[in-house]
Design a protein around this motif. Structure first.
Motif, PDB file in Angstrom:
ATOM      1  N   ARG A 129     -13.756  15.218   0.367  1.00  0.00           N
ATOM      2  CA  ARG A 129     -14.886  14.741  -0.439  1.00  0.00           C
ATOM      3  C   ARG A 129     -15.479  13.472   0.155  1.00  0.00           C
ATOM      4  N   LEU A 130     -14.629  12.519   0.518  1.00  0.00           N
ATOM      5  CA  LEU A 130     -15.107  11.250   1.061  1.00  0.00           C
ATOM      6  C   LEU A 130     -15.844  11.447   2.385  1.00  0.00           C
ATOM      7  N   ILE A 131     -15.313  12.305   3.243  1.00  0.00           N
ATOM      8  CA  ILE A 131     -15.972  12.566   4.522  1.00  0.00           C
ATOM      9  C   ILE A 131     -17.294  13.293   4.305  1.00  0.00           C
ATOM     10  N   SER A 132     -17.326  14.214   3.351  1.00  0.00           N
ATOM     11  CA  SER A 132     -18.563  14.951   3.067  1.00  0.00           C
ATOM     12  C   SER A 132     -19.639  14.025   2.509  1.00  0.00           C
ATOM     13  N   GLN A 133     -19.242  13.074   1.672  1.00  0.00           N
ATOM     14  CA  GLN A 133     -20.216  12.173   1.062  1.00  0.00           C
ATOM     15  C   GLN A 133     -20.723  11.110   2.028  1.00  0.00           C
ATOM     16  N   ASP A 134     -19.860  10.657   2.937  1.00  0.00           N
ATOM     17  CA  ASP A 134     -20.265   9.625   3.888  1.00  0.00           C
ATOM     18  C   ASP A 134     -19.631   9.903   5.251  1.00  0.00           C
ATOM     19  N   PRO A 135     -20.282  10.768   6.049  1.00  0.00           N
ATOM     20  CA  PRO A 135     -19.714  11.126   7.354  1.00  0.00           C
ATOM     21  C   PRO A 135     -19.587   9.934   8.309  1.00  0.00           C
ATOM     22  N   GLN A 136     -20.293   8.833   8.042  1.00  0.00           N
ATOM     23  CA  GLN A 136     -20.252   7.669   8.929  1.00  0.00           C
ATOM     24  C   GLN A 136     -19.089   6.720   8.621  1.00  0.00           C
ATOM     25  N   SER A 137     -18.347   6.971   7.538  1.00  0.00           N
ATOM     26  CA  SER A 137     -17.243   6.070   7.190  1.00  0.00           C
ATOM     27  C   SER A 137     -16.133   6.197   8.229  1.00  0.00           C
ATOM     28  N   THR A 138     -15.422   5.112   8.428  1.00  0.00           N
ATOM     29  CA  THR A 138     -14.348   5.105   9.422  1.00  0.00           C
ATOM     30  C   THR A 138     -13.115   5.806   8.855  1.00  0.00           C
ATOM     31  N   PRO A 139     -12.265   6.353   9.725  1.00  0.00           N
ATOM     32  CA  PRO A 139     -11.038   6.979   9.240  1.00  0.00           C
ATOM     33  C   PRO A 139     -10.164   6.029   8.428  1.00  0.00           C
ATOM     34  N   ALA A 140     -10.132   4.765   8.792  1.00  0.00           N
ATOM     35  CA  ALA A 140      -9.333   3.792   8.035  1.00  0.00           C
ATOM     36  C   ALA A 140      -9.877   3.639   6.614  1.00  0.00           C
ATOM     37  N   GLU A 141     -11.206   3.618   6.471  1.00  0.00           N
ATOM     38  CA  GLU A 141     -11.810   3.515   5.137  1.00  0.00           C
ATOM     39  C   GLU A 141     -11.494   4.760   4.301  1.00  0.00           C
ATOM     40  N   VAL A 142     -11.613   5.926   4.925  1.00  0.00           N
ATOM     41  CA  VAL A 142     -11.330   7.173   4.215  1.00  0.00           C
ATOM     42  C   VAL A 142      -9.873   7.203   3.766  1.00  0.00           C
ATOM     43  N   ALA A 143      -8.969   6.819   4.670  1.00  0.00           N
ATOM     44  CA  ALA A 143      -7.542   6.818   4.338  1.00  0.00           C
ATOM     45  C   ALA A 143      -7.258   5.896   3.160  1.00  0.00           C
ATOM     46  N   ALA A 144      -7.822   4.702   3.172  1.00  0.00           N
ATOM     47  CA  ALA A 144      -7.594   3.745   2.087  1.00  0.00           C
ATOM     48  C   ALA A 144      -8.177   4.268   0.771  1.00  0.00           C
ATOM     49  N   ASP A 145      -9.390   4.799   0.830  1.00  0.00           N
ATOM     50  CA  ASP A 145     -10.036   5.299  -0.391  1.00  0.00           C
ATOM     51  C   ASP A 145      -9.332   6.522  -0.966  1.00  0.00           C
ATOM     52  N   ALA A 146      -8.682   7.323  -0.106  1.00  0.00           N
ATOM     53  CA  ALA A 146      -7.991   8.531  -0.568  1.00  0.00           C
ATOM     54  C   ALA A 146      -6.558   8.242  -1.018  1.00  0.00           C
ATOM     55  N   GLY A 147      -6.092   7.010  -0.835  1.00  0.00           N
ATOM     56  CA  GLY A 147      -4.771   6.646  -1.329  1.00  0.00           C
ATOM     57  C   GLY A 147      -3.641   6.767  -0.320  1.00  0.00           C
ATOM     58  N   PHE A 148      -3.991   6.875   0.967  1.00  0.00           N
ATOM     59  CA  PHE A 148      -2.955   6.908   2.001  1.00  0.00           C
ATOM     60  C   PHE A 148      -2.596   5.488   2.408  1.00  0.00           C
ATOM     61  N   ALA A 149      -1.392   5.312   2.931  1.00  0.00           N
ATOM     62  CA  ALA A 149      -0.939   3.980   3.342  1.00  0.00           C
ATOM     63  C   ALA A 149      -1.795   3.443   4.480  1.00  0.00           C
ATOM     64  N   ASP A 150      -2.141   4.290   5.420  1.00  0.00           N
ATOM     65  CA  ASP A 150      -2.987   3.890   6.543  1.00  0.00           C
ATOM     66  C   ASP A 150      -3.574   5.140   7.210  1.00  0.00           C
ATOM     67  N   GLN A 151      -4.332   4.914   8.269  1.00  0.00           N
ATOM     68  CA  GLN A 151      -5.018   6.003   8.957  1.00  0.00           C
ATOM     69  C   GLN A 151      -4.042   7.015   9.560  1.00  0.00           C
ATOM     70  N   SER A 152      -2.950   6.544  10.137  1.00  0.00           N
ATOM     71  CA  SER A 152      -1.994   7.474  10.755  1.00  0.00           C
ATOM     72  C   SER A 152      -1.272   8.315   9.696  1.00  0.00           C
ATOM     73  N   HIS A 153      -1.032   7.735   8.511  1.00  0.00           N
ATOM     74  CA  HIS A 153      -0.424   8.484   7.412  1.00  0.00           C
ATOM     75  C   HIS A 153      -1.347   9.645   7.012  1.00  0.00           C
ATOM     76  N   MET A 154      -2.651   9.370   6.918  1.00  0.00           N
ATOM     77  CA  MET A 154      -3.619  10.410   6.594  1.00  0.00           C
ATOM     78  C   MET A 154      -3.649  11.469   7.698  1.00  0.00           C
ATOM     79  N   GLY A 155      -3.640  11.037   8.950  1.00  0.00           N
ATOM     80  CA  GLY A 155      -3.671  11.978  10.073  1.00  0.00           C
ATOM     81  C   GLY A 155      -2.476  12.919  10.071  1.00  0.00           C
ATOM     82  N   ARG A 156      -1.292  12.386   9.787  1.00  0.00           N
ATOM     83  CA  ARG A 156      -0.091  13.228   9.725  1.00  0.00           C
ATOM     84  C   ARG A 156      -0.185  14.233   8.575  1.00  0.00           C
TER      85      ARG A 156
END
Length: 189
Positions: A129-156
């Motif tokens: 949802r976050l990526i669809s709404q704002d494709p320009q947001s950084t992966p770190a921002e998406v990870a934080a907004d989605a409730g992941f500890a950090d970008q690598s946690h989201m990637g895993r």
């Protein structure tokens, strides 16, 4: 995989597990006779005439399960996180045990999935949802907004769920036909 020389129409109907069970389906994905009958309308062309018959049959089935003549509730939450919250509130008001573990067992019995698994999929839905709404947001921002500890946690987590890294998955969603369902989900947001 399929191929067609002419135009193709596809429809996806999704039921949350509690609605599926209330309509008589089982958690092993076996549909009830009611659902099979409603789906049979979609096998008879033209689709423009079949679709209203399908929904009328589904609404009739839904009213039949409630037994009180209430109309089909189309205001139910459509995001997984909202649905989980709604279902948890309902389950808290039923059953004997009020402990956290009792609630988790009722949730698993009701959905076939653990609370941890449902939370995992809700976070992935948030990422999409976050990526669809704002494709320009950084992966770190998406990870934080989605409730992941950090970008690598989201990637895993994305790799565990899809088999692809976030970058590869986004490229495939944008350009490859087998990933059409992700594009369809993006339109929903």
């Amino acid at each position: 995989m399929s191929w067609s020389a002419g135009p193709v129409l596809a429809a996806t109907v999704t039921f949350f597990p509690d609605a599926w069970r209330q309509l008589g389906g089982t958690l092993d994905a076996v549909p009830s006779t009611r659902i099979k009958h409603a789906l049979s309308h979609l096998a008879v062309p033209p689709l423009e005439a079949a679709w209203p018959k399908f929904w009328q049959e589904m609404a009739h089935s839904w009213v039949g399960t409630k037994g009180n003549g209430e109309p089909f509730d189309r205001t139910a939450p459509d995001m997984l996180k909202d649905w989980m919250y709604h279902l948890t509130i309902q389950l808290a008001q039923t059953g004997a045990g009020r402990s956290l573990r009792s609630m988790q067992r009722r949730l698993q019995r009701h959905t076939g999935l653990s609370k941890q698994t449902l939370d995992f999929f809700a976070k992935l839905e948030d990422v999409h949802r976050l990526i669809s709404q704002d494709p320009q947001s950084t992966p770190a921002e998406v990870a934080a907004d989605a409730g992941f500890a950090d970008q690598s946690h989201m990637g895993r987590a994305l790799k565990r769920a899809t088999g692809f890294s976030p970058v590869t998955l986004n490229q495939k969603i944008a350009s490859e036909e087998p990933f059409w369902c992700y594009r369809l989900l993006g339109e929903r947001f």
